[in-house]
Design an enzyme around this catalytic site. Sequence first.
Site, PDB file in Angstrom:
ATOM      1  N   HIS A 201       0.793  -1.228   0.000  1.00  0.00           N
ATOM      2  CA  HIS A 201       0.000   0.000   0.000  1.00  0.00           C
ATOM      3  C   HIS A 201       0.826   1.279   0.000  1.00  0.00           C
ATOM      4  O   HIS A 201       0.283   2.360  -0.200  1.00  0.00           O
ATOM      5  CB  HIS A 201      -0.941   0.034   1.223  1.00  0.00           C
ATOM      6  CG  HIS A 201      -0.262   0.444   2.489  1.00  0.00           C
ATOM      7  ND1 HIS A 201       0.395  -0.451   3.281  1.00  0.00           N
ATOM      8  CD2 HIS A 201      -0.112   1.658   3.076  1.00  0.00           C
ATOM      9  CE1 HIS A 201       0.916   0.194   4.312  1.00  0.00           C
ATOM     10  NE2 HIS A 201       0.624   1.474   4.215  1.00  0.00           N
TER      11      HIS A 201
HETATM   12  C1  UD1 Z   1      -2.328   5.575   5.087  1.00  0.00           C
HETATM   13  C2  UD1 Z   1      -1.248   6.125   6.030  1.00  0.00           C
HETATM   14  C3  UD1 Z   1      -0.270   5.027   6.407  1.00  0.00           C
HETATM   15  C4  UD1 Z   1      -0.991   3.768   6.856  1.00  0.00           C
HETATM   16  C5  UD1 Z   1      -1.987   3.356   5.783  1.00  0.00           C
HETATM   17  C6  UD1 Z   1      -2.758   2.096   6.106  1.00  0.00           C
HETATM   18  C7  UD1 Z   1      -0.664   8.505   5.726  1.00  0.00           C
HETATM   19  C8  UD1 Z   1       0.316   9.464   5.177  1.00  0.00           C
HETATM   20  N1  UD1 Z   1      -0.494   7.217   5.398  1.00  0.00           N
HETATM   21  O1  UD1 Z   1      -1.725   5.272   3.832  1.00  0.00           O
HETATM   22  O2  UD1 Z   1       0.556   5.500   7.452  1.00  0.00           O
HETATM   23  O3  UD1 Z   1      -0.054   2.727   7.077  1.00  0.00           O
HETATM   24  O4  UD1 Z   1      -2.917   4.422   5.610  1.00  0.00           O
HETATM   25  O5  UD1 Z   1      -3.544   1.700   4.992  1.00  0.00           O
HETATM   26  O6  UD1 Z   1      -1.569   8.922   6.435  1.00  0.00           O
HETATM   27  N2  UD1 Z   1      -8.395   5.047  -0.873  1.00  0.00           N
HETATM   28  C9  UD1 Z   1      -9.640   4.575  -1.216  1.00  0.00           C
HETATM   29  N3  UD1 Z   1     -10.469   4.171  -0.229  1.00  0.00           N
HETATM   30  C10 UD1 Z   1     -10.136   4.252   1.081  1.00  0.00           C
HETATM   31  C11 UD1 Z   1      -8.846   4.756   1.406  1.00  0.00           C
HETATM   32  C12 UD1 Z   1      -7.993   5.144   0.433  1.00  0.00           C
HETATM   33  O7  UD1 Z   1      -9.998   4.488  -2.389  1.00  0.00           O
HETATM   34  O8  UD1 Z   1     -10.940   3.861   1.946  1.00  0.00           O
HETATM   35  C13 UD1 Z   1      -7.456   5.437  -1.953  1.00  0.00           C
HETATM   36  C14 UD1 Z   1      -7.470   6.911  -2.241  1.00  0.00           C
HETATM   37  O9  UD1 Z   1      -7.442   7.065  -3.630  1.00  0.00           O
HETATM   38  C15 UD1 Z   1      -6.173   7.426  -1.668  1.00  0.00           C
HETATM   39  C16 UD1 Z   1      -5.280   6.198  -1.696  1.00  0.00           C
HETATM   40  O10 UD1 Z   1      -6.158   5.072  -1.581  1.00  0.00           O
HETATM   41  O11 UD1 Z   1      -5.675   8.487  -2.393  1.00  0.00           O
HETATM   42  C17 UD1 Z   1      -4.287   6.147  -0.576  1.00  0.00           C
HETATM   43  O12 UD1 Z   1      -4.906   6.419   0.658  1.00  0.00           O
HETATM   44  P1  UD1 Z   1      -4.238   7.428   1.689  1.00  0.00           P
HETATM   45  O13 UD1 Z   1      -5.228   7.726   2.737  1.00  0.00           O
HETATM   46  O14 UD1 Z   1      -3.628   8.564   0.990  1.00  0.00           O
HETATM   47  O15 UD1 Z   1      -3.010   6.654   2.307  1.00  0.00           O
HETATM   48  P2  UD1 Z   1      -2.653   5.123   2.542  1.00  0.00           P
HETATM   49  O16 UD1 Z   1      -1.790   4.617   1.468  1.00  0.00           O
HETATM   50  O17 UD1 Z   1      -3.860   4.305   2.838  1.00  0.00           O
END
Ligand code: UD1
Length: 366
Positions: A201
């Site tokens: 991830h």
């Molecule tokens: C975040 C945390 C990380 C943690 C991880 C667990 C930060 C900087 N990073 O990373 O420390 O280990 O969560 O998963 O806060 N998205 C969806 N649905 C969701 C969530 C996310 O579609 O329910 C997609 C979105 O397009 C988003 C991308 O996934 O842009 C990444 O999600 P994001 O919240 O930016 O960070 P994580 O990679 O999940």
Amino acid sequence: MKIISIVGARPQFIKLAPLCRELRLYKDFVCHRIINTGQHYDANMSRDFFCELDLPLPDYDLGIGSGTHAEQTGKALEKIEVILKSEAPDHVIVFGDTNATLSGVLAASKLNIRISHIEAGLRSFNRKMPEEINRIIADRLATYLFCPDETSVRNLSSEGISKGVFNVGDVMVDQIYYLQSQGTFESRELPRPPYIFMTLHRQETSLALEELREVMITINDLSNHIPVIFPVHPRMKNIISSLSIDYGRNFNRIEPLGYTETINYLKNAQYVITDSGGLQKEAYILKIPCVTLRTETEWVDTLKNNWNQLVGLDISKLKVACNNAFTFDRTTAHTQVYGKGDASKKIINHIVTHDKTYPSHMCSTS
Ligand code: UD1
């Protein structure tokens, strides 16, 4: 007294669960509120966890969702400040290293509210990771820094932080032991071992497209010999399909799993391939060999005796490490460095005992 916990992403819902159980024991004295920034919003990344972990529904759902780091942090910061001003808590609890953690410590510290940082002192020493920035700031601003291991205490000490630092062990150990005590481990249907359990991830992994493609081809080849189970994080979904790889039928790409299912898959895996910090440590706690697709780790004790191997996105290292992990002798020396499963008890006891001079607030819900 009034305590507010701030969460926003999947691993934080899990870390909140043992603390909530502990806080229930103090319900006559402590009013506990939960703010969910909503950084993770898909049901299988968020709402389902609240049900499964028996968490009270958040008192405040901020609906922050996706965005740049500044957007996520800034929007949450503004909304958290409004809530903290009106709730006037005695204490704020933040977890780990996400953007929700950062917004929480910034808002609370500027309002002079005491803060506990759970999972304090972790360092990758890689400032390209957004999480590293979040950790450094959280540790600078927190009143109490609850570390999961001795390494974290040393990291803080080398940054000149020693006041309010406690090695209490890891709250994730509390949660795993709790799950074991509930007997939920054996109840689910699992694929027949051996299989590899895999997760990805990290932002860094998703940005290194060429290397990631090579890694996925290698793991796809591996799946011809040993099935791979890969719950796909939403960040990786489109990326994984856009790599134009003809994935074999044993490369099982599935929806994100709940916590119990994750632990079930992990516990029965031959080994794990991951870029997650949490999963590396959970694998170690459960004595499952791990291959980590990063060049550094915050959980350095997991590397002892090759329980965990760092390979980055280097496919020659990956092949060697997978081979080692497949034949790994699980009687290899292993030290349980992440506590005895009583971290939440120590944390809540400390907060309640040391902050008890604060005025009591009446609270309409428990
Ligand atoms: C975040 C945390 C990380 C943690 C991880 C667990 C930060 C900087 N990073 O990373 O420390 O280990 O969560 O998963 O806060 N998205 C969806 N649905 C969701 C969530 C996310 O579609 O329910 C997609 C979105 O397009 C988003 C991308 O996934 O842009 C990444 O999600 P994001 O919240 O930016 O960070 P994580 O990679 O999940």
